[in-house]
Design a protein around this motif. Structure first.
Motif, PDB file in Angstrom:
ATOM      1  N   ARG A   1       0.843  -1.186   0.000  1.00 51.72           N
ATOM      2  CA  ARG A   1       0.000   0.000   0.000  1.00 51.72           C
ATOM      3  C   ARG A   1       0.872   1.227   0.000  1.00 51.72           C
ATOM      4  O   ARG A   1       1.862   1.287   0.735  1.00 51.72           O
ATOM      5  N   TYR A   2       0.460   2.201  -0.806  1.00 60.92           N
ATOM      6  CA  TYR A   2       1.263   3.401  -0.963  1.00 60.92           C
ATOM      7  C   TYR A   2       0.439   4.650  -0.736  1.00 60.92           C
ATOM      8  O   TYR A   2      -0.730   4.710  -1.129  1.00 60.92           O
TER       9      TYR A   2
ATOM     10  N   PHE B   1      -6.036  -4.085  -7.699  1.00 59.35           N
ATOM     11  CA  PHE B   1      -5.526  -2.748  -7.394  1.00 59.35           C
ATOM     12  C   PHE B   1      -6.694  -1.851  -7.021  1.00 59.35           C
ATOM     13  O   PHE B   1      -7.822  -2.079  -7.452  1.00 59.35           O
ATOM     14  N   ASN B   2      -6.417  -0.861  -6.187  1.00 62.62           N
ATOM     15  CA  ASN B   2      -7.472   0.048  -5.735  1.00 62.62           C
ATOM     16  C   ASN B   2      -6.900   1.423  -5.444  1.00 62.62           C
ATOM     17  O   ASN B   2      -5.807   1.546  -4.905  1.00 62.62           O
ATOM     18  N   VAL B   3      -7.661   2.470  -5.826  1.00 65.20           N
ATOM     19  CA  VAL B   3      -7.396   3.822  -5.331  1.00 65.20           C
ATOM     20  C   VAL B   3      -8.470   4.068  -4.280  1.00 65.20           C
ATOM     21  O   VAL B   3      -9.657   4.102  -4.601  1.00 65.20           O
ATOM     22  N   GLY B   4      -8.046   4.154  -3.017  1.00 65.66           N
ATOM     23  CA  GLY B   4      -9.017   4.136  -1.921  1.00 65.66           C
ATOM     24  C   GLY B   4      -9.334   5.474  -1.317  1.00 65.66           C
ATOM     25  O   GLY B   4     -10.462   5.722  -0.898  1.00 65.66           O
ATOM     26  N   VAL B   5      -8.343   6.359  -1.233  1.00 61.80           N
ATOM     27  CA  VAL B   5      -8.546   7.651  -0.572  1.00 61.80           C
ATOM     28  C   VAL B   5      -7.881   8.738  -1.414  1.00 61.80           C
ATOM     29  O   VAL B   5      -6.769   8.555  -1.900  1.00 61.80           O
ATOM     30  N   LEU B   6      -8.600   9.836  -1.584  1.00 66.29           N
ATOM     31  CA  LEU B   6      -8.061  10.994  -2.309  1.00 66.29           C
ATOM     32  C   LEU B   6      -8.090  12.204  -1.388  1.00 66.29           C
ATOM     33  O   LEU B   6      -9.013  12.375  -0.599  1.00 66.29           O
TER      34      LEU B   6
ATOM     35  N   ILE C   1       3.075   2.548   2.801  1.00 68.44           N
ATOM     36  CA  ILE C   1       2.427   2.652   4.109  1.00 68.44           C
ATOM     37  C   ILE C   1       2.054   1.285   4.679  1.00 68.44           C
ATOM     38  O   ILE C   1       1.695   1.172   5.843  1.00 68.44           O
TER      39      ILE C   1
ATOM     40  N   ASP D   1      -4.227   7.164  -1.787  1.00 64.30           N
ATOM     41  CA  ASP D   1      -3.778   5.919  -1.168  1.00 64.30           C
ATOM     42  C   ASP D   1      -4.135   4.764  -2.098  1.00 64.30           C
ATOM     43  O   ASP D   1      -5.285   4.651  -2.535  1.00 64.30           O
ATOM     44  N   VAL D   2      -3.144   3.953  -2.384  1.00 64.90           N
ATOM     45  CA  VAL D   2      -3.287   2.888  -3.379  1.00 64.90           C
ATOM     46  C   VAL D   2      -2.978   1.538  -2.736  1.00 64.90           C
ATOM     47  O   VAL D   2      -2.030   1.416  -1.964  1.00 64.90           O
ATOM     48  N   ASP D   3      -3.799   0.561  -3.058  1.00 60.61           N
ATOM     49  CA  ASP D   3      -3.698  -0.798  -2.503  1.00 60.61           C
ATOM     50  C   ASP D   3      -3.458  -1.771  -3.663  1.00 60.61           C
ATOM     51  O   ASP D   3      -4.256  -1.827  -4.596  1.00 60.61           O
TER      52      ASP D   3
END
Lengths: 435, 435
Positions: B228-229, B273-278, B341, B294-296
């Motif tokens: 996670r980044y 893959f996911n973009v979870g928070v902007l 992260i 935040d990317v998963d």
């Protein structure tokens, strides 16, 4: 003896007529903005005021720092408003008060009969709570978020109020000095709207100067049309791994932003677009249920703005359709919600109006050439409802406004000249006399 | 008479040998997981415990609601932790405490000599502060954010603790029941990491069950690799209108997200893959100085995960280059900062290990077939450091976890069976006897 009477009467009559004619000529002359500006510029009072501005420069700088370091985030201007209220009060204004919207203001009474002039500097900055607003000084440069836009205007207004008092300038018009709220972003001009359409000075303000420009020689006599939107993309959400393959509103919004980034707009008339704020999602390992962005679209031209708004709505639609085609909608599809959060009308003050002519004459008196332009400021509202209004410079060099490294130069000579120009423009608009 | 002695002695000796052999056979048999499960399943104690689970069902549902309605946002699990600590305490555990990381736990002592078993349910949910966590009940369905993941596990553990006590089950191994923090997202498994590598039970826990799956028959004996980044795009910022034409980090990030949305990944091994928070930006009329996402990224396969990570980094680089080419960099160029992260290692517990065999035998005893799979849970950490671990179901039907409309079904029959399965798996792993 009685014969003397008629003679004396005649003499008195002739004198009265002479005085009336003289007064009429003076008034007529005074009504020509260029003549009034020249007379003010050459007056002893103006020299007195200028000397005062020099002697008051250090205080101006100190007040600018003080005000800058009181945070005034959007919709949270109260701490700065209270401080500014106090400052207006100690600088000789009457009727100092805060209105129901949060604007603070005070009156500098005229001799009566002139159209009331409102002079606005806005209290709010674009910076959120928690932003470091400590001023860093390097030589004559002050750097801090908001130090220019529009805090310098708040400080320079206090500075010229003292200079006008020192020189005992008397105006015909009452001048209402206002530190107003909600000029930036989401504030949507709430302060000036309240002032002109609801507050106690509603229908009494007949001309308005917004001290809110970074360009010294520019007279903004036209309001740029601005439309601002909060756009939210909504979807079903879900687990990033277990529900992978469902539509993701972040993908839809990313696609929309990427499309916006490729938009072509005209340089003349100037047309612009911005994605300013992004938010949404709850955790890195969840597909968001909602993500949002705030978008700012502007143009000097109503037609170009309308074209841009149309294209923007098409992009949002395309992004939704493409995401719903790219992934599964079995738990629900992506939808977009668009809320107009700010709509600043275009508007114009004629270049041959007394207000614009006064402002131009002042700039020319200092040996410069005025540049006419358009801005998006508090002046948009009066322009749109037919009250003559302009936006002019808060003075001094500066740059990077709306960024964390915003700065202004408070070098004395250029700062004093800027204050002189602003003061003379206000005095001319309020029909001051140099005598 | 004395002759009787040897006879009596011989008799005693034979009896002792017989008992020893019998005991040996019993112990040997008990060490075969399938045999132990069968014996437990058929025992009177298990029938007693099952009757108890039925009579305790309403209390289980009530405790599930109570716990769900105590918010436990990421990194802010304390309120729920305190409540759960109290619940563990009144359900007969000893050594009940909160450790320095915020995990709460208590011990159910065994007769001694067995490998300590830790049973984990995580306290945290993915939902931020302010999320409405009130439970809506419709028939046997409860809906609320977090009601399933992993609050149902917290509640079912209390339920089976009471059932085990009611049936007077005695285990050989000590069982450490833990409500742990930081399983979700940014928590980065901080609770289980502390427990196994720093806390007082470090080196003492020899097997671990994470009660954290929504699929009843699945035994997750492998940990999915997850990276996670937090990615931030930075630029100079500026005024949306006056500085229009400068590079905008929101455009760079939008472009990166749009590229990610077009990524192709393998179904087998499952890769996601996911973009979870902007987040980012300060106001609608400012070009942002910084935006973040935040990317998963996950995969069952280490190789596929590495490929995905490489492609992800390339996309970020491309997006930066493209934005810097598209607009002016005169005030500064866009740069990207990438922070790892969370890094959950892959890991595996062999299918022929006693723990996996026990879990499988329990599912088979109920007439079902186990399904083996991989998840990303607290069990990743022990798997990675060589402690046998599995993740198994918290029980009951449910769905939409990590979304605001998460739900679980607390219909009694299926709930009781799920509790039976979980209880038997724990008992078998802790070498309980049905006698």
């Amino acid at each position: 003896m009685t014969t003397q009477r008629p003679a004396r009467r005649n003499h008195s009559y002739a004198k009265a007529v002479f005085l009336l004619i003289t007064a009429f000529i003076v008034i007529q002359a005074a009504e020509e903005p260029e003549v009034r500006v020249k007379s003010l510029f050459e007056s002893q009072k103006f020299r007195t005021a200028t000397e005062f501005l020099r002697s008051d420069h250090a205080r101006f700088v100190q007040e600018l720092i003080t005000l800058t370091e009181i945070p005034a985030p959007p919709l949270k201007e109260q701490a700065r408003a209270k401080a500014y209220l106090e400052m207006l009060s100690v600088n000789g204004l009457s009727d100092v008060e805060m209105d129901a919207e949060g604007n603070v203001m005070g009156l500098r009474k005229g001799s009566g009969g002139g159209p009331m002039l409102a002079v606005l500097a806005h209290l709010d900055t674009v910076f959120p709570e928690g932003t470091d607003v400590n001023v860093k000084r390097t030589g004559t440069k002050l750097a801090a978020p908001g130090v220019g836009d529009d805090t310098r205007a708040l400080a320079v207004v206090l500075h010229i109020l003292r200079a006008m008092a020192a020189a005992k300038f008397q105006t015909v018009s009452d001048i209402l000095f206002v530190g107003d709220v909600g000029e930036e972003g989401e504030g949507d001009l709430r302060g000036v709207k309240y002032l002109l359409t609801k507050g106690k000075y509603k229908d009494r303000v007949k001309q308005l100067i917004a001290v809110d420009s970074s360009e010294q020689m520019r007279i903004s006599a036209a309001g740029i049309g601005t439309k601002r939107y909060r756009v939210s993309f909504l979807g079903p959400g879900g687990h990033s791994y277990l529900a992978f393959g469902l539509v993701n509103p972040a993908f839809a919004m990313g696609n929309a932003i990427a499309k916006m980034a490729r938009l072509k707009v005209t340089d003349q008339p100037k047309t612009t677009f911005n994605v300013g704020v992004l938010s949404g999602g709850t955790s890195v390992n969840s597909i968001p249920a909602k993500v949002s962005m705030d978008v700012d679209l502007r143009s000097e031209s109503k037609d170009e703005l309308n074209k841009l708004v149309d294209r923007f709505h098409s992009i949002l639609h395309e992004a939704v359709v493409e995401e719903n085609e790219a992934r599964s909608t079995k738990q629900g599809a992506i939808v977009v919600e668009t809320k107009l959060i700010s709509d600043r009308p275009t508007g114009e003050t004629p270049h041959d109006s007394a207000l614009v002519r006064s402002a131009a004459a002042v700039i020319q008196a200092f040996g410069h050439e005025p540049v006419y332009g358009a801005l998006s400021t508090d002046a948009n509202i009066p322009m749109n409802i037919g009250i003559p209004a302009i936006a002019i410079a808060r003075g001094g060099k500066g740059g990077r406004q709306h960024s964390l490294d915003e700065w202004v130069d408070v070098e004395e000579n250029s700062s004093v000249e800027a204050a002189q120009i602003l003061m003379l423009t206000i005095l001319a608009a309020a029909a001051a006399s140099g005598q």
